[in-house]
Design an enzyme around this catalytic site. Structure first.
Site, PDB file in Angstrom:
ATOM      1  N   PRO A 136       0.784  -1.223   0.000  1.00  0.00           N
ATOM      2  CA  PRO A 136       0.000   0.000   0.000  1.00  0.00           C
ATOM      3  C   PRO A 136       0.821   1.280   0.000  1.00  0.00           C
ATOM      4  O   PRO A 136       1.850   1.373   0.677  1.00  0.00           O
ATOM      5  CB  PRO A 136      -0.827  -0.101   1.285  1.00  0.00           C
ATOM      6  N   ASN A 137       0.327   2.220  -0.786  1.00  0.00           N
ATOM      7  CA  ASN A 137       0.863   3.591  -0.882  1.00  0.00           C
ATOM      8  C   ASN A 137       2.190   3.691  -1.625  1.00  0.00           C
ATOM      9  O   ASN A 137       2.689   4.797  -1.829  1.00  0.00           O
ATOM     10  CB  ASN A 137       0.985   4.243   0.508  1.00  0.00           C
ATOM     11  N   ARG A 159       4.203  11.007  -2.094  1.00  0.00           N
ATOM     12  CA  ARG A 159       4.059  10.823  -0.647  1.00  0.00           C
ATOM     13  C   ARG A 159       5.367  11.177   0.079  1.00  0.00           C
ATOM     14  O   ARG A 159       6.447  10.724  -0.310  1.00  0.00           O
ATOM     15  CB  ARG A 159       3.620   9.381  -0.309  1.00  0.00           C
ATOM     16  N   TYR A 217      10.637   9.293   1.494  1.00  0.00           N
ATOM     17  CA  TYR A 217      10.668   8.266   0.436  1.00  0.00           C
ATOM     18  C   TYR A 217      11.297   8.717  -0.880  1.00  0.00           C
ATOM     19  O   TYR A 217      11.402   7.915  -1.811  1.00  0.00           O
ATOM     20  CB  TYR A 217       9.245   7.744   0.191  1.00  0.00           C
ATOM     21  N   ASN A 246       8.123  -5.252  -0.535  1.00  0.00           N
ATOM     22  CA  ASN A 246       7.968  -4.134   0.398  1.00  0.00           C
ATOM     23  C   ASN A 246       6.483  -4.109   0.752  1.00  0.00           C
ATOM     24  O   ASN A 246       5.669  -3.593  -0.014  1.00  0.00           O
ATOM     25  CB  ASN A 246       8.395  -2.817  -0.249  1.00  0.00           C
ATOM     26  N   ALA A 284       2.879  -0.598   5.045  1.00  0.00           N
ATOM     27  CA  ALA A 284       2.383  -0.629   6.423  1.00  0.00           C
ATOM     28  C   ALA A 284       1.990  -2.035   6.888  1.00  0.00           C
ATOM     29  O   ALA A 284       1.991  -2.319   8.090  1.00  0.00           O
ATOM     30  CB  ALA A 284       1.200   0.321   6.558  1.00  0.00           C
ATOM     31  N   GLU A 315      12.865  -8.834   2.258  1.00  0.00           N
ATOM     32  CA  GLU A 315      12.036  -7.690   2.679  1.00  0.00           C
ATOM     33  C   GLU A 315      12.820  -6.402   2.407  1.00  0.00           C
ATOM     34  O   GLU A 315      13.992  -6.309   2.774  1.00  0.00           O
ATOM     35  CB  GLU A 315      11.791  -7.843   4.191  1.00  0.00           C
ATOM     36  N   HIS A 318      12.664  -2.054   2.636  1.00  0.00           N
ATOM     37  CA  HIS A 318      12.026  -0.789   3.017  1.00  0.00           C
ATOM     38  C   HIS A 318      12.883   0.349   2.505  1.00  0.00           C
ATOM     39  O   HIS A 318      14.116   0.341   2.706  1.00  0.00           O
ATOM     40  CB  HIS A 318      11.872  -0.685   4.540  1.00  0.00           C
ATOM     41  N   ARG A 325      12.652   4.992  12.916  1.00  0.00           N
ATOM     42  CA  ARG A 325      11.382   5.725  12.889  1.00  0.00           C
ATOM     43  C   ARG A 325      10.502   5.367  14.101  1.00  0.00           C
ATOM     44  O   ARG A 325      11.009   4.947  15.122  1.00  0.00           O
ATOM     45  CB  ARG A 325      10.693   5.473  11.541  1.00  0.00           C
TER      46      ARG A 325
HETATM   47  C1  DQA Z   1       7.977   1.426   4.114  1.00  0.00           C
HETATM   48  C2  DQA Z   1       8.009   1.683   5.623  1.00  0.00           C
HETATM   49  C3  DQA Z   1       6.642   1.402   6.225  1.00  0.00           C
HETATM   50  O1  DQA Z   1       6.678   1.652   7.614  1.00  0.00           O
HETATM   51  C4  DQA Z   1       5.600   2.303   5.594  1.00  0.00           C
HETATM   52  O2  DQA Z   1       4.333   2.020   6.123  1.00  0.00           O
HETATM   53  C5  DQA Z   1       5.602   2.238   4.119  1.00  0.00           C
HETATM   54  C6  DQA Z   1       6.877   2.199   3.419  1.00  0.00           C
HETATM   55  C7  DQA Z   1       9.318   1.796   3.442  1.00  0.00           C
HETATM   56  O3  DQA Z   1       9.499   1.424   2.276  1.00  0.00           O
HETATM   57  O4  DQA Z   1      10.154   2.476   4.052  1.00  0.00           O
HETATM   58  O5  DQA Z   1       4.562   2.292   3.470  1.00  0.00           O
HETATM   59  O6  DQA Z   1       7.785   0.035   3.900  1.00  0.00           O
END
Ligand code: DQA
Length: 144
Positions: free
Chosen positions: A9-10, A17, A22, A73, A76, A97, A99, A106
């Site tokens: 998501p996102n 964003r 990011y 990735n 959330a 994984e 990020h 964070r």
């Molecule tokens: C994320 C870190 C997560 O905490 C966040 O909710 C994201 C992006 C990252 O790529 O740093 O959506 O996975």
């Protein structure tokens, strides 16, 4: 070697964003970067993004018998989803994984990663280069 790159998501909102966290690269640019790197290191890659937890589970399940590695990735859902953890365990495909941000530096709620327990590696805080490093890790892992 075939690698599935899954974004949760996102991540389709990259470039828009929270650019301070990011970066300004868009999702489309990220996909191009991943495809170019895949070609360079000689792996086949499929990239998918979804905002839905169940679709992430479906995609992981659909990779069974077809893909040799997964870069994910989960956004959330990293911090909440037992279902995604279980899906990775179920298929048994080597998974890394990723990020973009340094989640470990964070908020407290970002310190938990359910999926981590099922992954062969985790890359955080390397921006979008982390996806490329993850593909290399999977390739090295496959070569033994
Ligand atoms: C994320 C870190 C997560 O905490 C966040 O909710 C994201 C992006 C990252 O790529 O740093 O959506 O996975």
């Amino acid at each position: 070697m075939k690698i599935l790159v899954l974004n949760g998501p996102n991540l389709n909102m990259l470039g828009i964003r929270e650019p301070d966290i990011y970066g300004r690269e868009t999702y489309q640019t990220l996909v191009e970067k991943i495809k170019q790197h895949a070609q360079k290191i000689g792996v086949e890659v499929v990239c998918t993004q979804t905002n839905h937890e169940g679709v992430l589970v479906d995609e992981i399940q659909a990779a069974y018998g077809k893909m040799d590695g997964i870069v994910i990735n989960p956004g959330a859902y990293t911090h909440t989803s037992v279902a995604i953890l279980d899906a990775v365990k179920a298929v048994g495909i080597p998974t890394v994984e990723v990020h973009i941000s340094a989640v470990e530096k964070r908020e407290d709620f970002r310190q938990v990663s359910y999926i981590r327990a099922a992954c062969v590696g985790t890359i955080t805080g390397h921006g979008t280069d982390g996806y490329l490093e993850a593909m290399e890790l999977l390739l090295a892992n496959a070569k033994g």
